[in-house]
Design a protein around this motif. Structure first.
Motif, PDB file in Angstrom:
ATOM      1  N   CYS A 266     -23.220 -24.921  52.890  1.00 24.39           N
ATOM      2  CA  CYS A 266     -22.864 -25.847  51.819  1.00 24.39           C
ATOM      3  C   CYS A 266     -23.771 -27.075  51.866  1.00 24.39           C
ATOM      4  N   TRP A 267     -23.711 -27.832  50.770  1.00 22.20           N
ATOM      5  CA  TRP A 267     -24.453 -29.085  50.645  1.00 22.20           C
ATOM      6  C   TRP A 267     -23.505 -30.281  50.655  1.00 22.20           C
ATOM      7  N   SER A 268     -22.212 -30.011  50.654  1.00 20.58           N
ATOM      8  CA  SER A 268     -21.172 -31.040  50.693  1.00 20.58           C
ATOM      9  C   SER A 268     -19.854 -30.330  50.966  1.00 20.58           C
ATOM     10  N   THR A 269     -18.788 -31.085  51.115  1.00 16.53           N
ATOM     11  CA  THR A 269     -17.503 -30.476  51.420  1.00 16.53           C
ATOM     12  C   THR A 269     -16.831 -29.847  50.208  1.00 16.53           C
ATOM     13  N   PHE A 270     -17.276 -30.190  49.007  1.00 14.46           N
ATOM     14  CA  PHE A 270     -16.624 -29.713  47.795  1.00 14.46           C
ATOM     15  C   PHE A 270     -17.072 -28.297  47.449  1.00 14.46           C
ATOM     16  N   PRO A 271     -16.181 -27.462  46.899  1.00 11.68           N
ATOM     17  CA  PRO A 271     -16.522 -26.070  46.602  1.00 11.68           C
ATOM     18  C   PRO A 271     -17.709 -25.907  45.665  1.00 11.68           C
ATOM     19  N   GLU A 272     -17.920 -26.856  44.755  1.00 16.30           N
ATOM     20  CA  GLU A 272     -19.038 -26.731  43.810  1.00 16.30           C
ATOM     21  C   GLU A 272     -20.402 -26.921  44.474  1.00 16.30           C
ATOM     22  N   TYR A 273     -20.383 -27.300  45.751  1.00 13.10           N
ATOM     23  CA  TYR A 273     -21.643 -27.492  46.471  1.00 13.10           C
ATOM     24  C   TYR A 273     -21.889 -26.404  47.505  1.00 13.10           C
ATOM     25  N   CYS A 274     -21.288 -25.239  47.311  1.00 13.17           N
ATOM     26  CA  CYS A 274     -21.591 -24.096  48.176  1.00 13.17           C
ATOM     27  C   CYS A 274     -23.038 -23.671  47.981  1.00 13.17           C
ATOM     28  N   ALA A 275     -23.681 -23.252  49.058  1.00 14.33           N
ATOM     29  CA  ALA A 275     -25.019 -22.679  48.955  1.00 14.33           C
ATOM     30  C   ALA A 275     -24.915 -21.289  48.326  1.00 14.33           C
ATOM     31  N   ARG A 276     -25.920 -20.934  47.530  1.00 12.00           N
ATOM     32  CA  ARG A 276     -25.921 -19.643  46.853  1.00 12.00           C
ATOM     33  C   ARG A 276     -27.094 -18.809  47.333  1.00 12.00           C
ATOM     34  N   GLY A 277     -26.900 -17.509  47.381  1.00  4.29           N
ATOM     35  CA  GLY A 277     -28.010 -16.624  47.734  1.00  4.29           C
ATOM     36  C   GLY A 277     -27.513 -15.275  48.185  1.00  4.29           C
ATOM     37  N   HIS A 278     -28.205 -14.226  47.750  1.00  3.21           N
ATOM     38  CA  HIS A 278     -27.855 -12.861  48.128  1.00  3.21           C
ATOM     39  C   HIS A 278     -28.580 -12.477  49.416  1.00  3.21           C
ATOM     40  N   LYS A 279     -27.870 -11.793  50.283  1.00  2.00           N
ATOM     41  CA  LYS A 279     -28.515 -11.224  51.456  1.00  2.00           C
ATOM     42  C   LYS A 279     -29.378 -10.045  51.028  1.00  2.00           C
ATOM     43  N   GLN A 280     -30.545  -9.944  51.630  1.00  2.00           N
ATOM     44  CA  GLN A 280     -31.455  -8.853  51.291  1.00  2.00           C
ATOM     45  C   GLN A 280     -31.964  -8.193  52.560  1.00  2.00           C
ATOM     46  N   GLN A 281     -31.989  -6.879  52.540  1.00  7.19           N
ATOM     47  CA  GLN A 281     -32.583  -6.109  53.622  1.00  7.19           C
ATOM     48  C   GLN A 281     -33.792  -5.382  53.033  1.00  7.19           C
ATOM     49  N   CYS A 282     -34.944  -6.000  53.167  1.00 13.64           N
ATOM     50  CA  CYS A 282     -36.164  -5.449  52.571  1.00 13.64           C
ATOM     51  C   CYS A 282     -36.950  -4.644  53.594  1.00 13.64           C
ATOM     52  N   ASP A 283     -37.651  -3.639  53.127  1.00 13.40           N
ATOM     53  CA  ASP A 283     -38.577  -2.913  53.978  1.00 13.40           C
ATOM     54  C   ASP A 283     -39.667  -3.871  54.457  1.00 13.40           C
ATOM     55  N   GLU A 284     -40.091  -3.716  55.683  1.00 16.02           N
ATOM     56  CA  GLU A 284     -41.074  -4.642  56.244  1.00 16.02           C
ATOM     57  C   GLU A 284     -42.407  -4.609  55.513  1.00 16.02           C
ATOM     58  N   SER A 285     -42.630  -3.603  54.702  1.00 16.75           N
ATOM     59  CA  SER A 285     -43.866  -3.552  53.909  1.00 16.75           C
ATOM     60  C   SER A 285     -43.805  -4.460  52.692  1.00 16.75           C
TER      61      SER A 285
END
Length: 294
Positions: A215-234
């Motif tokens: 997060c960037w603050s304690t409030f829910p609207e400041y949650c960090a966003r981003g999808h986990k990715q498992q990419c091939d090393e190539s």
């Protein structure tokens, strides 16, 4: 009479040289397309003039072509209001936040991409996001407490640095490797990089099987966003699946749904008729990451 101050060598102990690497943009700017700066920790005039200059320069801007340098906000007699930064979505160069000891938070709430076309070089490393020297005399109770950047999805090139921010919270909860396109060792937490005395993130900001936490603050609207990715090393950057043939195109930012320059979630540089391009073709001009036909 205006005074001029240039600060460079004293910024980091042991630094013998600081080099700014810049790729000049030849864009045609409109009201919300704004030019950045290359002064580093320097400023001209009085501290009040400097603050008014920053406000006038970036008010209403959504796209910064060049570097975003927010520095020298250190006068306790000035009521600093940085809400003029809240519409900025894209920075083509680096972001430098330093010597902002009289600011509680930096509201870059719309910032999505830091491109890193220009970087701030320190002792041989290229940085495109730097936060440093944000508290008076190392005071853990006074100074910058938070970076409000819930929309940040990508830092395309360059590393991230935090140094001498004893009051700064939450940056240690952020998945910087994910934001930096999976690059290893993407963040440097140096001397007193953040506070150890911070409130917990909201329960809504917890890590899940598919999403990063933080997060960037304690409030829910400041949650960090981003999808986990498992990419091939190539895959040199992002991907839309785990196989070697599921790499995103090199012009994609944030992610993609397929392998071509038309499948990008966002464009690193410019969008021309639905395709991501590194530059705009003849007969067009760039505006807000788009190529506009004359």
């Amino acid at each position: 009479m205006k005074s001029f101050l240039i600060l460079a060598v004293w910024f980091f102990n042991g630094v013998t040289s600081i080099e700014v690497i810049e790729r000049k943009d030849k864009d045609i700017f409109e009201r919300d397309d704004c030019a950045g700066t290359t002064v580093g920790f320097g400023y001209s005039g009085t501290l009040e003039y400097h603050y008014k200059y920053l406000k006038k320069r970036y008010q209403g801007c959504t796209h910064i072509h060049g570097n975003l340098e927010i520095t020298n906000l250190v006068d306790h007699d000035i009521n600093y209001d940085l809400s003029f930064l809240s519409e900025i979505r894209y920075v083509s160069g680096y972001v430098l936040i330093g010597l902002v000891t009289e600011v509680f938070h930096v509201p870059l709430t719309s910032l999505e991409i830091v491109r890193g076309n220009s970087t701030y070089r320190i002792q041989g490393d290229d940085y495109s996001f730097i936060v440093a020297l944000t508290s008076r005399y190392g005071d853990t109770k006074v100074g910058l407490r938070a970076l409000h950047m819930p929309a940040l999805r990508e830092i395309s090139e360059g590393k991230v640095m935090f140094k001498q921010n004893p009051a700064l919270c939450y940056v240690d909860t952020i998945s910087w490797d994910t934001i930096c396109r999976g690059r290893n060792n993407s963040v440097a937490f140096l001397e007193t990089p953040f506070s150890e005395d911070c409130d917990q993130c909201s329960d809504n900001c917890q890590e899940s099987e598919t999403e990063v936490g933080g997060c960037w603050s304690t409030f829910p609207e400041y949650c960090a966003r981003g999808h986990k990715q498992q990419c091939d090393e190539s895959c040199p950057e992002r991907c839309f699946g785990p196989s070697s043939n599921q790499c995103c195109h090199s012009q994609c930012a944030v992610g993609c749904s397929g392998p071509t320059e038309s499948d990008c979630v966002m464009c690193k540089d410019f969008n021309f008729n639905g395709e991501c391009r590194s530059f705009c073709p003849d007969g067009t001009y760039p505006m807000k990451n788009r190529c506009i036909t004359f």
